[in-house]
Design an enzyme around this catalytic site. Sequence first.
Site, short mmCIF file in Angstrom:
data_model
loop_
_atom_site.label_atom_id
_atom_site.label_comp_id
_atom_site.label_asym_id
_atom_site.label_seq_id
_atom_site.Cartn_x
_atom_site.Cartn_y
_atom_site.Cartn_z
N ASN A 167 -144.56 35.04 -58.16
CA ASN A 167 -143.58 35.33 -57.69
C ASN A 167 -142.38 34.23 -57.57
O ASN A 167 -142.25 33.48 -56.69
CB ASN A 167 -143.47 36.02 -55.86
CG ASN A 167 -142.43 36.39 -55.34
OD1 ASN A 167 -141.73 36.89 -56.70
ND2 ASN A 167 -142.20 36.79 -53.96
N HIS A 171 -142.85 43.32 -49.95
CA HIS A 171 -143.09 42.07 -50.00
C HIS A 171 -142.19 42.03 -48.55
O HIS A 171 -140.84 42.34 -48.45
CB HIS A 171 -142.06 41.40 -51.18
CG HIS A 171 -142.13 39.48 -50.84
ND1 HIS A 171 -141.19 38.57 -50.09
CD2 HIS A 171 -143.34 38.68 -51.51
CE1 HIS A 171 -141.68 38.18 -50.14
NE2 HIS A 171 -143.30 37.65 -50.79
N GLU A 195 -139.84 40.06 -47.88
CA GLU A 195 -138.18 39.43 -48.35
C GLU A 195 -137.19 41.12 -48.42
O GLU A 195 -136.34 41.67 -47.93
CB GLU A 195 -138.03 38.88 -49.24
CG GLU A 195 -138.29 37.42 -49.16
CD GLU A 195 -138.72 36.31 -49.94
OE1 GLU A 195 -138.36 36.49 -50.91
OE2 GLU A 195 -139.07 35.65 -49.25
N GLY A 212 -142.73 30.62 -47.26
CA GLY A 212 -141.14 29.07 -47.68
C GLY A 212 -141.38 28.92 -46.59
O GLY A 212 -140.40 27.88 -47.04
N SER A 267 -147.61 30.08 -48.65
CA SER A 267 -147.11 28.58 -49.20
C SER A 267 -148.44 28.43 -49.97
O SER A 267 -148.64 27.01 -49.33
CB SER A 267 -147.04 27.78 -47.41
OG SER A 267 -145.53 27.84 -47.12
#
Length: 268
Positions: A10, A96, A98, A174, A214
């Site tokens: 992604n 997602h 986000e 992240g 991560s």
Amino acid sequence: MERKPLVAANWKMNKTVPESVDFVQEFLQLFAVPPEVEVVLAPPFTSLAPVAKALEGSPVGLAAQNMHWEEAGAYTGEISPVQLRDLGCRYVLLGHSERRHYFAEGDGEISQKVSAALREGLSPILCVGETLGEREYGKTLEVIERQIGSGTQEADLEDGTEMVLAYEPVWAIGTGKTARPEEAQEVHRFMRGMVASLFGGAVSAGMRVIYGGSVSPENTAEIMAMEDVDGVLVGGASLVPESFARIIKSAAGNPLDTDDDQGGQVGL
Ligand code: PEP
């Protein structure tokens, strides 16, 4: 049922067209993508067509990062599933975190997108996951249950291969923090059980449940060793060809290469 591991990149809102094409060219020169895994790139919309062209002749598939649920119409700024199919997309990331958090995408909207993707022959990769607060309050499974239940409520599934579920704990995206393999396994098992109760054992046995948050070349093997982890969704570490290639090799069951064990491959 044998489930082929899926390794998906992604890229989020990263890379210009030249940067995207350079990535693909460099990545494909690094190694032969192992046939034991399926590899997919999700570049930004602007790079889909050039990346599709650069991937021609390779086994690497194409995914979009989002879409609208209608086929066409007055939806300024949106992209439809038909347009994504037209560009050669096989998959689309939906829900997602986000999108849920920065763009207020709700479960109802995500459900419409999931069923539209299935209808148009795109495989949704439905992302679900709890925030840190929800985990601390012991609400992880409750959140996952709600997100999968509503996300799939209009879905019509036959054998589970048409769709992928991605468990992405929001606190691990992240941040450099990864769920412990056992924590991921617990949630993945719960997700598979949910799919079994909603759609039956055959669908549940065929559906891949992948982990994101991560993921790196160093932690892929231990996550992939879990019984119900069928692949990884990779953000930051997928932006560099070498690290993404190492993740793929690791997911394919090849030990991580060291500097003096490069198997004849550059940089791996
Ligand atoms: C993601 O955004 O899907 C993701 C898993 O990101 P990262 O690997 O950077 O945590």
